[in-house]
Scaffold this motif. Sequence first.
Motif, short mmCIF file in Angstrom:
data_model
loop_
_atom_site.label_atom_id
_atom_site.label_comp_id
_atom_site.label_asym_id
_atom_site.label_seq_id
_atom_site.Cartn_x
_atom_site.Cartn_y
_atom_site.Cartn_z
N ALA A 90 1.02 -1.13 -0.04
CA ALA A 90 0.34 0.26 -0.07
C ALA A 90 0.63 1.17 0.14
CB ALA A 90 -0.72 0.50 1.24
N LEU A 91 2.13 1.83 1.45
CA LEU A 91 2.78 2.57 0.65
C LEU A 91 3.48 2.73 -0.70
CD1 LEU A 91 4.37 1.90 4.35
CD2 LEU A 91 2.88 3.44 3.46
N ALA A 92 3.86 1.66 -1.48
CA ALA A 92 4.35 1.21 -2.35
C ALA A 92 3.42 1.95 -3.44
CB ALA A 92 4.80 0.49 -2.80
N ALA A 93 2.33 1.88 -3.68
CA ALA A 93 1.39 2.44 -4.32
C ALA A 93 0.81 3.70 -4.16
CB ALA A 93 0.37 1.46 -4.50
N ALA A 94 0.48 4.06 -3.40
CA ALA A 94 0.64 5.69 -2.44
C ALA A 94 2.16 6.68 -3.07
CB ALA A 94 0.48 5.68 -1.15
N ALA A 95 3.45 6.26 -3.07
CA ALA A 95 4.77 6.56 -3.26
C ALA A 95 4.33 6.97 -4.94
CB ALA A 95 5.49 5.98 -3.23
N VAL A 96 4.06 5.86 -5.87
CA VAL A 96 4.27 5.73 -6.96
C VAL A 96 3.42 6.90 -7.46
CG1 VAL A 96 3.19 4.48 -8.61
CG2 VAL A 96 4.49 3.60 -7.34
N ALA A 97 1.51 7.24 -6.40
CA ALA A 97 0.47 7.86 -7.51
C ALA A 97 1.18 9.30 -6.85
CB ALA A 97 -0.48 7.64 -6.45
N LEU A 98 2.13 9.10 -5.58
CA LEU A 98 2.38 10.88 -5.39
C LEU A 98 3.78 11.01 -6.98
CD1 LEU A 98 2.58 13.15 -3.93
CD2 LEU A 98 4.71 11.79 -2.65
N SER A 99 4.82 10.37 -7.02
CA SER A 99 6.05 10.22 -7.99
C SER A 99 5.32 10.77 -9.59
CB SER A 99 6.24 9.32 -8.04
OG SER A 99 7.29 9.21 -6.91
N LEU A 100 3.80 10.22 -9.81
CA LEU A 100 3.31 9.99 -10.88
C LEU A 100 2.40 11.76 -11.17
CD1 LEU A 100 0.94 7.37 -11.59
CD2 LEU A 100 2.59 7.83 -13.08
N VAL A 101 2.06 12.19 -10.28
CA VAL A 101 1.10 13.25 -10.17
C VAL A 101 2.64 14.64 -10.42
CG1 VAL A 101 0.28 15.40 -8.57
CG2 VAL A 101 -0.68 12.83 -8.36
N VAL A 102 3.54 14.17 -9.32
CA VAL A 102 5.04 15.64 -9.66
C VAL A 102 5.90 15.29 -10.75
CG1 VAL A 102 6.68 15.53 -8.29
CG2 VAL A 102 5.47 14.71 -6.90
N LEU A 103 5.80 13.94 -11.18
CA LEU A 103 6.45 13.76 -12.56
C LEU A 103 6.26 13.80 -13.55
CD1 LEU A 103 9.10 10.89 -11.14
CD2 LEU A 103 9.25 13.34 -11.02
N TRP A 104 4.63 14.38 -13.51
CA TRP A 104 3.88 14.00 -14.80
C TRP A 104 3.73 15.37 -16.12
CZ3 TRP A 104 0.95 10.16 -15.94
CH2 TRP A 104 -0.49 10.40 -17.36
N PRO A 105 4.27 14.87 -17.42
CA PRO A 105 4.97 15.36 -18.36
C PRO A 105 3.80 17.01 -18.48
CG PRO A 105 4.32 13.96 -19.38
CD PRO A 105 3.98 13.25 -17.89
N SER A 106 3.99 17.96 -18.54
CA SER A 106 2.93 18.56 -19.23
C SER A 106 2.37 18.69 -20.39
CB SER A 106 4.16 20.03 -19.54
OG SER A 106 5.33 19.58 -20.72
N SER A 107 1.30 19.35 -20.29
CA SER A 107 0.66 19.22 -21.68
C SER A 107 0.91 19.92 -23.29
CB SER A 107 -1.32 19.61 -21.03
OG SER A 107 -0.97 21.18 -20.88
N SER A 108 1.33 20.69 -22.81
CA SER A 108 2.14 21.16 -24.15
C SER A 108 2.50 20.25 -24.96
CB SER A 108 3.03 22.26 -24.04
OG SER A 108 4.17 22.01 -23.51
N GLY A 109 3.57 19.24 -24.71
CA GLY A 109 4.11 17.83 -25.55
C GLY A 109 4.86 18.85 -26.63
N ASP A 110 5.24 19.50 -26.67
CA ASP A 110 5.97 20.88 -28.01
C ASP A 110 7.61 20.46 -28.10
OD1 ASP A 110 6.03 21.98 -30.15
OD2 ASP A 110 5.25 23.83 -29.29
N HIS A 111 8.07 19.92 -28.29
CA HIS A 111 8.81 19.60 -28.71
C HIS A 111 9.52 19.65 -29.81
CE1 HIS A 111 9.23 18.47 -24.56
NE2 HIS A 111 7.88 17.44 -24.59
#
Length: 439
Positions: free
Chosen positions: A27-48
């Motif tokens: 459960a702690l691992a799942a919570a840590a993954v969910a938090l990391s996803l929020v922090v590391l989620w890419p920007s919506s622009s995707g303009d490279h």
Amino acid sequence: MTHHHHHGDGPVPLSDAARWIVVSVVALAAAAVALSLVVLWPSSSGDHPIPIQFRSADGGPIRTETATVVAQTRAACQNPMLGLAVDSRELLPIDTGDGSCLVTTIRLDSGADKGHYVLLQVPTNRARSGDGPDQPKLNPATADDPQPGQPTLHVDDSIRVSTLPATQDSPPRYNFYDFARGPSLIIWAILFVLAIVVVAAWKGLRSIIGLVFAFLVLGIFTLPSILDGHSPVAVAVTSSALILIVVLYLAHGISMRTSAALLGTLVSLVFAGVLSWLAIRTMNIAGLSSDQALSLQIYSGSISMTGLLLAGFIIGALGVLNDVTITQASATFELAAAGEPSRLATFRAGMRVGRDHIASTVYTLVFAYAGSALPLLLLFSVASQPFGMLVTTDQVAIELARAFVGGIAIALSVPLTTGVAAMLVTIDPRGSFRHLRDA
């Protein structure tokens, strides 16, 4: 460890302590993954910006069309109609003399010039042979073969051609880009899915769905997040943990058996990350020996190549660790169900299975990397350099480090997963065991 008896002579249930430890960690691992996803989620622009090698003459992405090879002959090179679309094959002048090029006629199957015909030129070995000291001698057996790096085309082949946009002075021109592999890839994908589903039934189908999910994670989160400038290592760990949690429970069901495999894999993955970092640091691996790495460094100097290399090590260890841990957890629970007299005996029996698994998996791991590096090894074999120097080059050291790190992680994962699984089996005081199928 405490055990609770339902009846005086009944089986002792699963240890509450071991059960809640595993559930809490997962459960702690799942919570840590969910938090990391929020922090590391890419920007919506995707303009490279588009890398140079994937950019067309007008600065946009390369545009391709599908085509079919309809004819091929040996002819003179530098035909003036090369790449130009005409509406009739009779309008294509082809000198079928003793030329040193393979002139291929293709029919466009898509785009603005659909149904038109185009000439493509493929130089043969005749075009590069000569009498100079540095010129290769002409081998009659391969004289009419395409030069190395050139495509070998046959009539009825489906290909893709790139479009050079029209200008005020010239119409659009077409060049060979790649083979159109869509239909053949679909056929092989269908055969792959059928083989897995026919043999493994619903569990096989769930594993295929998990595989699709893993690729979606890589495409939607992992790659865009790294391109956004986030730490490749943090992104790789988050992606790997997310894939593990979803795929393991999806393919093998929600049970303590699966949880034992997941816990063993997650901890082993952390070990693999630390070992990868140590290997890269102690071997001074730069990760810049491949053309792709150099191109990426030129394209975006902000991406850490060492971090990207480390991320590749972590993701590369994911599959083999998953295979070992789920097998060990299943073997341990089945051995317990077969009647091992104690948790210690179950652990020892599981380790006997695990040692065989380690031996076979290490071979698989090393030969998989050796197979992928086979062209490089062949090139080095004719380089007239000492073996000790060749094997320590950056390119070979990377593959060796992958194998070493993967092997050590496998060796650590076996006792860890077996120990966790042995703690979760249910003890029968009368000497028989049964495994908990769904806790």
